[in-house]
Design an enzyme around this catalytic site. Structure first.
Site, PDB file in Angstrom:
ATOM      1  N   HIS A 107      19.842  -1.790  13.168  1.00 13.99           N
ATOM      2  CA  HIS A 107      20.851  -2.466  13.990  1.00 13.99           C
ATOM      3  C   HIS A 107      20.659  -2.255  15.487  1.00 13.99           C
ATOM      4  CE1 HIS A 107      23.419  -2.103  10.137  1.00 13.99           C
ATOM      5  NE2 HIS A 107      22.898  -3.301  10.209  1.00 13.99           N
ATOM      6  N   ASP A 113      23.049   5.203  17.400  1.00 12.04           N
ATOM      7  CA  ASP A 113      23.418   6.302  18.305  1.00 12.04           C
ATOM      8  C   ASP A 113      22.242   7.066  18.898  1.00 12.04           C
ATOM      9  OD1 ASP A 113      22.595   7.929  16.113  1.00 12.04           O
ATOM     10  OD2 ASP A 113      24.643   7.906  15.318  1.00 12.04           O
TER      11      ASP A 113
END
Length: 241
Positions: free
Chosen positions: A116, A101
């Protein structure tokens, strides 16, 4: 217990943080798993690499809703902010995050290993050109590369895709150096990321877990479990520095 955590952090020679979805829930970003998780509303197949490449239009319909409607306006919460402050003080050496995010960077953290990848970057599947999601035309379905017209893909790890090499290597290198690890908001379910705290433990690190409930780490490697929300606990910790 907060005092004990603060003492450990102040005495650490190489403290790191390992963060999961729980740290960003307080910023309004839903987790992928659990009762209110994203996978209860969307089919995970949409983020399988082969499916995405074969069905980019249907995949991008969901991707736009999940990652750019939910994530784009999210702001760092107190947990992200305090981690950045502790890094600036030299207390925390780096953050290893499972999250995509971008909130650690937005909070001011500098040394962040995104296990990730990052949803706010897009990468062309043909020529490798990258651009920010904010600069791309996400109304186009699927979004096309400005350089070659190829298919743009969010630059995070899809199912069936490998972990970014640099992030992987730096994460485990940091784990082997660490003498204190702050595990914040991770359930310890996602492989191979969840191996990072285990690697630190094998090398003698003290594991401090900040989670309102127990995780896969709790009974196996956690030395101190602070049963609080991430923002609340990190705010109390930050006030001690």
């Amino acid at each position: 217990m907060i005092e004990k955590v603060v003492d450990l952090l102040k005495g650490a020679s190489y403290a790191i943080a390992f963060t999961g979805a729980g740290i960003s829930v307080e910023s309004g970003i839903p987790p992928f798993r659990g009762e209110s998780g994203i996978w209860n509303r969307y089919n995970p197949q949409l983020l399988e690499l082969d499916y995405f490449l074969s069905n980019p239009t249907s995949s991008w319909n969901a991707i736009r809703e999940i990652f750019y409607d939910f994530f784009t306006d999210a702001k760092p919460n107190q947990a992200h902010i305090v981690l950045a402050q502790l890094e600036a003080l030299g207390v925390i050496k780096c953050v290893v995050t499972q999250n995509i995010d971008d909130l650690h960077f937005k909070a001011g953290s500098q040394e962040v290993y995104e296990f990730h990848g990052n949803s706010q970057q897009l990468k062309c599947t043909q020529c490798g050109y990258t651009e920010t999601a904010s600069a791309a035309n996400l109304k186009e379905n699927p979004p096309a590369c400005k350089k070659c017209g190829g298919l743009l893909k969010p630059d995070f790890v899809f199912f069936g895709e490998g972990i970014p090499t640099v992030a992987y290597e730096k994460s485990f290198e940091a784990a082997r150096k660490a003498d204190v690890v702050l595990v914040i908001g991770s359930t310890g379910e996602v492989m191979p990321a969840c191996n990072v705290p285990y690697e630190a433990k094998r090398n003698g690190a003290t594991i401090i877990e900040i989670n309102p409930t127990e995780s896969n780490f709790t009974q196996q490697i956690t030395d101190i479990h602070v049963k609080m929300k991430a923002g609340e606990a990190m705010d109390l910790i930050g006030k001690k520095f």
